[in-house]
Design a protein around this motif. Structure first.
Motif, PDB file in Angstrom:
ATOM      1  N   ASP A 104      18.713  13.897  67.103  1.00  0.00           N
ATOM      2  CA  ASP A 104      19.508  15.112  66.692  1.00  0.00           C
ATOM      3  C   ASP A 104      20.547  15.440  67.711  1.00  0.00           C
ATOM      4  OD1 ASP A 104      17.919  15.990  64.157  1.00  0.00           O
ATOM      5  OD2 ASP A 104      16.316  15.596  65.622  1.00  0.00           O
ATOM      6  N   ALA A 105      20.031  15.327  69.023  1.00  0.00           N
ATOM      7  CA  ALA A 105      21.039  15.683  70.168  1.00  0.00           C
ATOM      8  C   ALA A 105      20.529  15.027  71.283  1.00  0.00           C
ATOM      9  CB  ALA A 105      21.046  17.458  70.268  1.00  0.00           C
ATOM     10  N   GLY A 106      21.617  14.995  72.288  1.00  0.00           N
ATOM     11  CA  GLY A 106      21.443  14.590  73.416  1.00  0.00           C
ATOM     12  C   GLY A 106      21.925  15.529  74.835  1.00  0.00           C
ATOM     13  N   GLU A 160      30.803  11.442  73.619  1.00  0.00           N
ATOM     14  CA  GLU A 160      31.809  11.080  72.612  1.00  0.00           C
ATOM     15  C   GLU A 160      32.649  12.269  72.082  1.00  0.00           C
ATOM     16  OE1 GLU A 160      28.385  10.696  72.483  1.00  0.00           O
ATOM     17  OE2 GLU A 160      27.920   8.501  71.839  1.00  0.00           O
ATOM     18  N   LEU A 161      34.029  11.830  71.769  1.00  0.00           N
ATOM     19  CA  LEU A 161      34.852  12.714  71.478  1.00  0.00           C
ATOM     20  C   LEU A 161      34.545  13.656  70.342  1.00  0.00           C
ATOM     21  CD1 LEU A 161      38.088  11.037  72.705  1.00  0.00           C
ATOM     22  CD2 LEU A 161      36.990  12.816  73.889  1.00  0.00           C
ATOM     23  N   ASP A 162      33.905  12.743  69.362  1.00  0.00           N
ATOM     24  CA  ASP A 162      33.709  13.546  68.168  1.00  0.00           C
ATOM     25  C   ASP A 162      32.356  14.279  68.034  1.00  0.00           C
ATOM     26  OD1 ASP A 162      32.049  11.224  68.387  1.00  0.00           O
ATOM     27  OD2 ASP A 162      32.253  10.612  66.367  1.00  0.00           O
ATOM     28  N   MET A 163      31.776  14.558  68.978  1.00  0.00           N
ATOM     29  CA  MET A 163      30.393  15.260  69.196  1.00  0.00           C
ATOM     30  C   MET A 163      31.157  16.724  69.774  1.00  0.00           C
ATOM     31  SD  MET A 163      27.828  13.534  68.400  1.00  0.00           S
ATOM     32  CE  MET A 163      27.552  11.767  68.090  1.00  0.00           C
ATOM     33  N   ILE A 164      30.276  17.448  69.403  1.00  0.00           N
ATOM     34  CA  ILE A 164      30.279  19.088  70.075  1.00  0.00           C
ATOM     35  C   ILE A 164      29.413  19.003  71.292  1.00  0.00           C
ATOM     36  CG2 ILE A 164      29.901  21.529  69.624  1.00  0.00           C
ATOM     37  CD1 ILE A 164      30.344  20.965  66.638  1.00  0.00           C
ATOM     38  N   GLY A 165      29.986  19.629  72.332  1.00  0.00           N
ATOM     39  CA  GLY A 165      29.354  19.605  73.440  1.00  0.00           C
ATOM     40  C   GLY A 165      29.016  21.288  73.863  1.00  0.00           C
ATOM     41  N   LEU A 184      24.567  19.507  76.569  1.00  0.00           N
ATOM     42  CA  LEU A 184      24.041  19.212  75.405  1.00  0.00           C
ATOM     43  C   LEU A 184      25.041  18.909  74.303  1.00  0.00           C
ATOM     44  CD1 LEU A 184      21.262  19.387  73.638  1.00  0.00           C
ATOM     45  CD2 LEU A 184      21.958  21.751  73.264  1.00  0.00           C
ATOM     46  N   TYR A 185      24.811  17.706  73.421  1.00  0.00           N
ATOM     47  CA  TYR A 185      25.785  17.627  72.625  1.00  0.00           C
ATOM     48  C   TYR A 185      25.224  16.907  71.311  1.00  0.00           C
ATOM     49  CZ  TYR A 185      25.124  12.504  73.643  1.00  0.00           C
ATOM     50  OH  TYR A 185      24.303  11.241  73.824  1.00  0.00           O
ATOM     51  N   PHE A 186      25.950  16.945  70.156  1.00  0.00           N
ATOM     52  CA  PHE A 186      25.304  16.709  68.869  1.00  0.00           C
ATOM     53  C   PHE A 186      26.424  16.623  67.888  1.00  0.00           C
ATOM     54  CE2 PHE A 186      25.338  21.250  70.197  1.00  0.00           C
ATOM     55  CZ  PHE A 186      26.084  21.637  69.131  1.00  0.00           C
ATOM     56  N   PRO A 187      26.036  15.777  66.690  1.00  0.00           N
ATOM     57  CA  PRO A 187      27.307  15.828  65.533  1.00  0.00           C
ATOM     58  C   PRO A 187      27.644  17.094  65.183  1.00  0.00           C
ATOM     59  CG  PRO A 187      25.534  14.190  65.370  1.00  0.00           C
ATOM     60  CD  PRO A 187      24.914  15.132  66.529  1.00  0.00           C
ATOM     61  N   ARG A 188      29.031  17.158  64.736  1.00  0.00           N
ATOM     62  CA  ARG A 188      29.593  18.372  64.426  1.00  0.00           C
ATOM     63  C   ARG A 188      28.800  18.774  63.272  1.00  0.00           C
ATOM     64  NH1 ARG A 188      34.082  20.691  65.509  1.00  0.00           N
ATOM     65  NH2 ARG A 188      34.791  19.024  66.969  1.00  0.00           N
ATOM     66  N   ARG A 189      28.604  17.875  62.175  1.00  0.00           N
ATOM     67  CA  ARG A 189      27.827  18.328  60.998  1.00  0.00           C
ATOM     68  C   ARG A 189      26.505  18.803  61.032  1.00  0.00           C
ATOM     69  NH1 ARG A 189      27.305  12.615  57.737  1.00  0.00           N
ATOM     70  NH2 ARG A 189      25.989  11.583  59.396  1.00  0.00           N
ATOM     71  N   ALA A 190      25.798  18.666  62.140  1.00  0.00           N
ATOM     72  CA  ALA A 190      24.485  19.155  62.259  1.00  0.00           C
ATOM     73  C   ALA A 190      24.407  20.321  63.068  1.00  0.00           C
ATOM     74  CB  ALA A 190      23.805  17.984  63.145  1.00  0.00           C
ATOM     75  N   GLN A 191      25.701  21.058  63.354  1.00  0.00           N
ATOM     76  CA  GLN A 191      25.341  22.206  64.085  1.00  0.00           C
ATOM     77  C   GLN A 191      24.694  23.532  63.425  1.00  0.00           C
ATOM     78  OE1 GLN A 191      29.138  24.084  65.344  1.00  0.00           O
ATOM     79  NE2 GLN A 191      30.031  22.658  63.796  1.00  0.00           N
ATOM     80  N   ASN A 192      24.715  23.656  62.327  1.00  0.00           N
ATOM     81  CA  ASN A 192      24.182  24.560  61.414  1.00  0.00           C
ATOM     82  C   ASN A 192      22.737  24.404  61.310  1.00  0.00           C
ATOM     83  OD1 ASN A 192      26.565  26.180  61.560  1.00  0.00           O
ATOM     84  ND2 ASN A 192      27.441  24.823  59.835  1.00  0.00           N
ATOM     85  N   GLN A 193      22.139  23.370  61.525  1.00  0.00           N
ATOM     86  CA  GLN A 193      20.621  23.094  61.335  1.00  0.00           C
ATOM     87  C   GLN A 193      19.851  24.243  61.989  1.00  0.00           C
ATOM     88  OE1 GLN A 193      19.189  19.143  61.941  1.00  0.00           O
ATOM     89  NE2 GLN A 193      20.845  18.341  60.932  1.00  0.00           N
ATOM     90  N   PRO A 194      19.010  24.671  61.271  1.00  0.00           N
ATOM     91  CA  PRO A 194      18.089  25.926  62.212  1.00  0.00           C
ATOM     92  C   PRO A 194      17.574  25.394  63.464  1.00  0.00           C
ATOM     93  CG  PRO A 194      17.922  26.090  59.875  1.00  0.00           C
ATOM     94  CD  PRO A 194      18.669  25.030  59.954  1.00  0.00           C
ATOM     95  N   LYS A 195      16.914  24.106  63.546  1.00  0.00           N
ATOM     96  CA  LYS A 195      16.272  23.731  64.601  1.00  0.00           C
ATOM     97  C   LYS A 195      17.215  23.515  65.749  1.00  0.00           C
ATOM     98  CE  LYS A 195      16.533  18.995  62.878  1.00  0.00           C
ATOM     99  NZ  LYS A 195      15.642  17.589  62.507  1.00  0.00           N
ATOM    100  N   LEU A 196      18.462  23.041  65.475  1.00  0.00           N
ATOM    101  CA  LEU A 196      19.337  22.602  66.450  1.00  0.00           C
ATOM    102  C   LEU A 196      20.194  23.999  67.134  1.00  0.00           C
ATOM    103  CD1 LEU A 196      20.630  20.327  68.288  1.00  0.00           C
ATOM    104  CD2 LEU A 196      22.408  20.381  66.249  1.00  0.00           C
ATOM    105  N   ARG A 197      20.269  24.975  65.976  1.00  0.00           N
ATOM    106  CA  ARG A 197      20.717  26.360  66.446  1.00  0.00           C
ATOM    107  C   ARG A 197      19.894  26.933  67.316  1.00  0.00           C
ATOM    108  NH1 ARG A 197      25.495  26.515  66.857  1.00  0.00           N
ATOM    109  NH2 ARG A 197      25.008  28.725  67.698  1.00  0.00           N
ATOM    110  N   ALA A 198      18.377  26.775  67.179  1.00  0.00           N
ATOM    111  CA  ALA A 198      17.655  27.244  68.043  1.00  0.00           C
ATOM    112  C   ALA A 198      17.483  26.549  69.526  1.00  0.00           C
ATOM    113  CB  ALA A 198      16.117  27.106  67.465  1.00  0.00           C
ATOM    114  N   LEU A 199      17.664  25.427  69.517  1.00  0.00           N
ATOM    115  CA  LEU A 199      17.648  24.747  70.842  1.00  0.00           C
ATOM    116  C   LEU A 199      19.049  25.172  71.398  1.00  0.00           C
ATOM    117  CD1 LEU A 199      16.913  22.559  72.705  1.00  0.00           C
ATOM    118  CD2 LEU A 199      18.330  20.994  71.209  1.00  0.00           C
TER     119      LEU A 199
END
Length: 301
Positions: A144-146, A154-159, A276-291
């Motif tokens: 989910d994230a790294g 990677e450039l296409d990730m949100i950091g 902390l980085y993750f795919p753009r389309r995943a940023q609104n997942q509640p579990k990821l927002r919490a992290l």
């Protein structure tokens, strides 16, 4: 009554075995017995009419058909998992399975600080952490994230920044430096024992980076010790076995305690810190927002 055809039957097990590299780790991941994993894979192979894995006493690897299936279903499985998470976004408490990849240097800086706070505030989130220094394909490996140094994201990730910028350091123990002397310039490293780092993915030896008069300088110093683990660079240097090239945030404790001494500071560069980085389309997942929220609160950069 007509039997319902389930095209997804067995695919979760197939993905778990393919990603973990074996039936036993897949069983631990899914919480079922290895025998149940084996039975599910055999049923899927029988349904498809092809072998998906080659099994030996020591290894389990994908067949050509298995590799082709994995390449087709992996991204689709990620989309489905994200859709399921999104469907539950209206619930009050974030939940679900959060898989993270973290380099060893980030364990005390991120795992030891952020993960306990996340568990306390959101106990319904299940967490799996893979500690590895190698470059990781988040989507391909099902993470989910790294956490990585900014220049390797990677450039296409949100950091999301976790630390200040990193200053690189050449460090050695007081006993080593008392015996061998302090290098005064990067060229002096040729007369020292240097502990070198091999990239786990590419196998290349890392060249030490310096700056002189505003220009970059790359050095491949000699050394009879080569490791592929960042923590070993620190511990072996502290044991007096040579000089190591490391991030300053990885040796703050050892420098304060006098176990290591920094040298060549005027020549050392600064690079972006840990993100902390993750795919753009995943940023609104509640579990990821919490992290993300917990990380920002704890790290306060």
């Amino acid at each position: 009554m007509r039997t319902i055809h389930d095209p997804f039957s067995g695919l979760a097990v197939f993905l778990a075995v393919a990603e973990s590299g074996g039936f036993t780790p897949a069983s631990a991941h899914l919480g079922v017995s290895p025998a149940a994993i084996s039975q599910a894979v055999k049923a899927l192979e029988a349904k498809l009419g092809v072998a998906l894995f080659v099994r030996t006493t020591r290894h389990v690897r994908l067949t050509e058909a298995g590799t082709a299936l994995l390449s087709r279903v992996k991204s689709a499985a990620t989309d489905i998992a994200e859709a399921v998470d999104a469907a539950g976004s209206a619930q009050d408490e974030p939940s679900g399975f959060l898989r993270l990849t973290v380099p060893r240097m980030a364990v005390p800086l991120f795992v030891d600080a952020v993960v306990p706070a996340l568990r306390r505030e959101h106990p319904k989130i299940r967490i799996e952490i893979a500690v590895e220094d190698a470059a990781v394909d988040l989507l391909g490996r099902g993470f989910d994230a790294g956490v990585r140094i900014g220049e390797y994201v990677e450039l296409d990730m949100i950091g999301v920044r976790l630390t200040r910028d990193i200053m690189w350091s050449v460090v050695g123990s007081p006993s080593y430096l008392a015996t061998h002397g302090l290098p005064q310039s990067p060229e002096d490293l040729a007369a020292h024992e240097n502990i070198r780092y091999r990239f786990p993915t590419s196998g290349a030896i890392y060249r030490w980076e310096f700056e002189r008069n505003g220009r970059s300088l790359s050095v491949d110093p000699p050394g009879s010790l080569v490791v592929n683990d960042g923590a070993l660079l620190v511990s072996l240097a502290a044991s007096g076995l040579g000089l190591s090239y490391v991030a300053d945030i990885a040796v703050e404790t050892e420098l304060r305690a006098g176990l290591l001494v920094g040298v060549l500071q005027p020549y050392l560069p600064t690079t972006p810190g840990l993100f902390l980085y993750f795919p753009r389309r995943a940023q609104n997942q509640p579990k990821l927002r919490a992290l993300i929220d917990i990380a920002r609160k704890v790290c306060r950069v």
